[in-house]
Write a protein that holds these residues in place. Sequence first.
Motif, PDB file in Angstrom:
ATOM      1  N   VAL A 154       0.818  -1.221   0.000  1.00  0.00           N
ATOM      2  CA  VAL A 154       0.000   0.000   0.000  1.00  0.00           C
ATOM      3  C   VAL A 154       0.847   1.265   0.000  1.00  0.00           C
ATOM      4  O   VAL A 154       0.302   2.372   0.034  1.00  0.00           O
ATOM      5  N   THR A 155       2.189   1.126  -0.015  1.00  0.00           N
ATOM      6  CA  THR A 155       3.066   2.294  -0.056  1.00  0.00           C
ATOM      7  C   THR A 155       3.987   2.192  -1.264  1.00  0.00           C
ATOM      8  O   THR A 155       4.252   1.093  -1.767  1.00  0.00           O
ATOM      9  N   GLU A 156       4.507   3.350  -1.682  1.00  0.00           N
ATOM     10  CA  GLU A 156       5.428   3.358  -2.815  1.00  0.00           C
ATOM     11  C   GLU A 156       6.740   2.682  -2.440  1.00  0.00           C
ATOM     12  O   GLU A 156       7.310   1.930  -3.234  1.00  0.00           O
ATOM     13  N   PHE A 157       7.233   2.931  -1.220  1.00  0.00           N
ATOM     14  CA  PHE A 157       8.505   2.302  -0.834  1.00  0.00           C
ATOM     15  C   PHE A 157       8.332   0.807  -0.602  1.00  0.00           C
ATOM     16  O   PHE A 157       9.256   0.020  -0.843  1.00  0.00           O
ATOM     17  N   GLY A 158       7.146   0.387  -0.154  1.00  0.00           N
ATOM     18  CA  GLY A 158       6.873  -1.047  -0.022  1.00  0.00           C
ATOM     19  C   GLY A 158       6.800  -1.721  -1.380  1.00  0.00           C
ATOM     20  O   GLY A 158       7.306  -2.835  -1.569  1.00  0.00           O
ATOM     21  N   ARG A 159       6.198  -1.039  -2.332  1.00  0.00           N
ATOM     22  CA  ARG A 159       6.088  -1.576  -3.699  1.00  0.00           C
ATOM     23  C   ARG A 159       7.471  -1.751  -4.323  1.00  0.00           C
ATOM     24  O   ARG A 159       7.740  -2.764  -4.975  1.00  0.00           O
ATOM     25  N   ARG A 160       8.341  -0.761  -4.101  1.00  0.00           N
ATOM     26  CA  ARG A 160       9.706  -0.875  -4.642  1.00  0.00           C
ATOM     27  C   ARG A 160      10.454  -2.037  -4.006  1.00  0.00           C
ATOM     28  O   ARG A 160      11.191  -2.761  -4.687  1.00  0.00           O
ATOM     29  N   MET A 161      10.280  -2.227  -2.694  1.00  0.00           N
ATOM     30  CA  MET A 161      10.944  -3.339  -2.019  1.00  0.00           C
ATOM     31  C   MET A 161      10.415  -4.673  -2.524  1.00  0.00           C
ATOM     32  O   MET A 161      11.187  -5.617  -2.754  1.00  0.00           O
ATOM     33  N   PHE A 162       9.103  -4.777  -2.716  1.00  0.00           N
ATOM     34  CA  PHE A 162       8.531  -6.042  -3.172  1.00  0.00           C
ATOM     35  C   PHE A 162       9.015  -6.382  -4.584  1.00  0.00           C
ATOM     36  O   PHE A 162       9.239  -7.556  -4.913  1.00  0.00           O
ATOM     37  N   LYS A 163       9.193  -5.374  -5.398  1.00  0.00           N
ATOM     38  CA  LYS A 163       9.722  -5.611  -6.746  1.00  0.00           C
ATOM     39  C   LYS A 163      11.137  -6.193  -6.655  1.00  0.00           C
ATOM     40  O   LYS A 163      11.500  -7.112  -7.407  1.00  0.00           O
ATOM     41  N   LYS A 164      11.940  -5.692  -5.731  1.00  0.00           N
ATOM     42  CA  LYS A 164      13.285  -6.231  -5.532  1.00  0.00           C
ATOM     43  C   LYS A 164      13.221  -7.682  -5.061  1.00  0.00           C
ATOM     44  O   LYS A 164      14.058  -8.502  -5.448  1.00  0.00           O
ATOM     45  N   TRP A 165      12.246  -7.984  -4.210  1.00  0.00           N
ATOM     46  CA  TRP A 165      12.093  -9.368  -3.746  1.00  0.00           C
ATOM     47  C   TRP A 165      11.851 -10.314  -4.922  1.00  0.00           C
ATOM     48  O   TRP A 165      12.388 -11.427  -4.950  1.00  0.00           O
ATOM     49  N   LEU A 166      11.034  -9.879  -5.870  1.00  0.00           N
ATOM     50  CA  LEU A 166      10.687 -10.761  -6.981  1.00  0.00           C
ATOM     51  C   LEU A 166      11.818 -10.918  -7.986  1.00  0.00           C
ATOM     52  O   LEU A 166      12.024 -12.001  -8.526  1.00  0.00           O
ATOM     53  N   ILE A 167      12.553  -9.850  -8.255  1.00  0.00           N
ATOM     54  CA  ILE A 167      13.617  -9.959  -9.251  1.00  0.00           C
ATOM     55  C   ILE A 167      14.900 -10.540  -8.661  1.00  0.00           C
ATOM     56  O   ILE A 167      15.789 -10.944  -9.400  1.00  0.00           O
ATOM     57  N   SER A 168      14.977 -10.583  -7.324  1.00  0.00           N
ATOM     58  CA  SER A 168      16.126 -11.209  -6.653  1.00  0.00           C
ATOM     59  C   SER A 168      15.613 -12.140  -5.553  1.00  0.00           C
ATOM     60  O   SER A 168      15.750 -11.850  -4.357  1.00  0.00           O
ATOM     61  N   PRO A 169      14.995 -13.262  -5.932  1.00  0.00           N
ATOM     62  CA  PRO A 169      14.399 -14.160  -4.926  1.00  0.00           C
ATOM     63  C   PRO A 169      15.453 -14.767  -4.009  1.00  0.00           C
ATOM     64  O   PRO A 169      16.607 -14.950  -4.391  1.00  0.00           O
ATOM     65  N   LEU A 170      15.022 -15.050  -2.789  1.00  0.00           N
ATOM     66  CA  LEU A 170      15.937 -15.605  -1.784  1.00  0.00           C
ATOM     67  C   LEU A 170      16.427 -16.996  -2.181  1.00  0.00           C
ATOM     68  O   LEU A 170      15.684 -17.793  -2.759  1.00  0.00           O
ATOM     69  N   LEU A 171      17.671 -17.268  -1.818  1.00  0.00           N
ATOM     70  CA  LEU A 171      18.238 -18.605  -1.984  1.00  0.00           C
ATOM     71  C   LEU A 171      18.432 -19.307  -0.646  1.00  0.00           C
ATOM     72  O   LEU A 171      18.382 -20.534  -0.557  1.00  0.00           O
ATOM     73  N   ASP A 172      18.657 -18.501   0.388  1.00  0.00           N
ATOM     74  CA  ASP A 172      18.933 -19.069   1.710  1.00  0.00           C
ATOM     75  C   ASP A 172      17.662 -19.684   2.294  1.00  0.00           C
ATOM     76  O   ASP A 172      16.639 -18.988   2.475  1.00  0.00           O
ATOM     77  N   VAL A 173      17.712 -20.973   2.599  1.00  0.00           N
ATOM     78  CA  VAL A 173      16.535 -21.691   3.095  1.00  0.00           C
ATOM     79  C   VAL A 173      16.031 -21.092   4.406  1.00  0.00           C
ATOM     80  O   VAL A 173      14.823 -20.928   4.616  1.00  0.00           O
ATOM     81  N   LYS A 174      16.940 -20.744   5.283  1.00  0.00           N
ATOM     82  CA  LYS A 174      16.548 -20.179   6.580  1.00  0.00           C
ATOM     83  C   LYS A 174      15.783 -18.872   6.395  1.00  0.00           C
ATOM     84  O   LYS A 174      14.747 -18.640   7.046  1.00  0.00           O
ATOM     85  N   SER A 175      16.278 -18.016   5.500  1.00  0.00           N
ATOM     86  CA  SER A 175      15.613 -16.736   5.249  1.00  0.00           C
ATOM     87  C   SER A 175      14.232 -16.952   4.634  1.00  0.00           C
ATOM     88  O   SER A 175      13.277 -16.241   4.961  1.00  0.00           O
ATOM     89  N   ILE A 176      14.119 -17.936   3.741  1.00  0.00           N
ATOM     90  CA  ILE A 176      12.828 -18.240   3.118  1.00  0.00           C
ATOM     91  C   ILE A 176      11.825 -18.689   4.171  1.00  0.00           C
ATOM     92  O   ILE A 176      10.673 -18.236   4.196  1.00  0.00           O
ATOM     93  N   LYS A 177      12.266 -19.564   5.063  1.00  0.00           N
ATOM     94  CA  LYS A 177      11.374 -20.067   6.109  1.00  0.00           C
ATOM     95  C   LYS A 177      10.958 -18.952   7.063  1.00  0.00           C
ATOM     96  O   LYS A 177       9.821 -18.928   7.543  1.00  0.00           O
TER      97      LYS A 177
END
Length: 397
Positions: free
Chosen positions: A65-88
């Motif tokens: 619901v925020t512009e800065f949240g939207r920018r962060m979520f876009k980064k999450w999608l284009i650089s998905p996590l690899l670390d299993v612990k972080s994913i969990k």
Amino acid sequence: NVFLADTVIPMGKFSELDLDEQKKGTLYLDSQALENLQILDIMPRENHPIEKKNNSLFEYMDKTVTEFGRRMFKKWLISPLLDVKSIKQRQEAVNDLLSNLTVVEKFQEGLKKLPDIERMVNKTYNFTNRKRLIGAFVDNFARARLKDCLSLLKEMKKIEGLIEMFQEYIPTFSSQRLRELTLFRDLNGKENSKNDGIFPRINHIIEDLEKMVEVSSDGEILPSPGVNAKSDEILEKINEIKNSLQEYLETQKKLLNNDKLTFAHTKFDYEIEIPEHLVEGAKKPANYVITSKKKGFLRFHTPEIEAYVKQLKEVQEEFKQVFVPFVCDYFKKFYERKHYWQQIISCLGELDCLCGLAVLAASMKTKCLPQVIAMNDRPIFNLRDMVHPLVADKGRP
């Protein structure tokens, strides 16, 4: 003219370029992969015109619901996590929020009222350079930027109230990361109970910055008394001249036997506005010089007023030379607290993303909690009874 050496370099944060993105715990996706997987945009193909609605994965999943949240979520999608612990950890946080959608709804309702504080904070950093403000002072640029900063601080004071919404739900959270994001941390680094809260309390920092300035009776933003000795001295002179002008107005009220006389600031500063019938013909004092008029009123200057106005402008010009450095110092004090501003923006952005994922999960008819295992020599990718999200968005089975 843009003063890059004075603004960008001192305010920048520089680090070595690391091309090995996987070392950072995220998967590197090049532009071809992003296009083929339809992560961000769907490109039109021959005989398949693109629909008006963007059915990319990002547009489907984004419930921030925020512009800065939207920018962060876009980064999450284009650089998905690899670390299993972080994913969990992220899965646990979303699962906790999914079980507490009431607070998620309240939080996002308040959060979306915030402006784009990330951009506003970064914009404020630019005005720590004096040259940027001096060159534009003719248009009261420095005062306008200070007003913008105070408006930003006013908005940021609402943030603690948003985090307070989570406090009664924290004992039910199993996610360590969600507790970290929603527990307050004192500025002296003390822990909140037995958990390491990372959200800093900032309202008293904001109040300290707000106390450095005050708004005068005519709406001007000025340094508070005691903050800057030179400005205190000049402002005292300005007040003395304004008081003298007010006393002179009182003498004119007695002279014309009318207590309704006021000063107007139209074509000239400090014009005495007088009902026309009081200064008709011979009634007008000889030292009155007409400067402007409006229906039923005439406005005048006198040699005494012009002398006071000349003094006032000279002192006000002197104040400008002090005010710009004060504003720059004010912005520097704001910048010195950048660690706290960045921390709250990062925490709020992450909470916005996690709440958005919880809202998305709640809206899906078919969903599951994927079991992620560490990478080894024998990769496993096992799907059972799954649904393609873009197909599901079209309402197909």
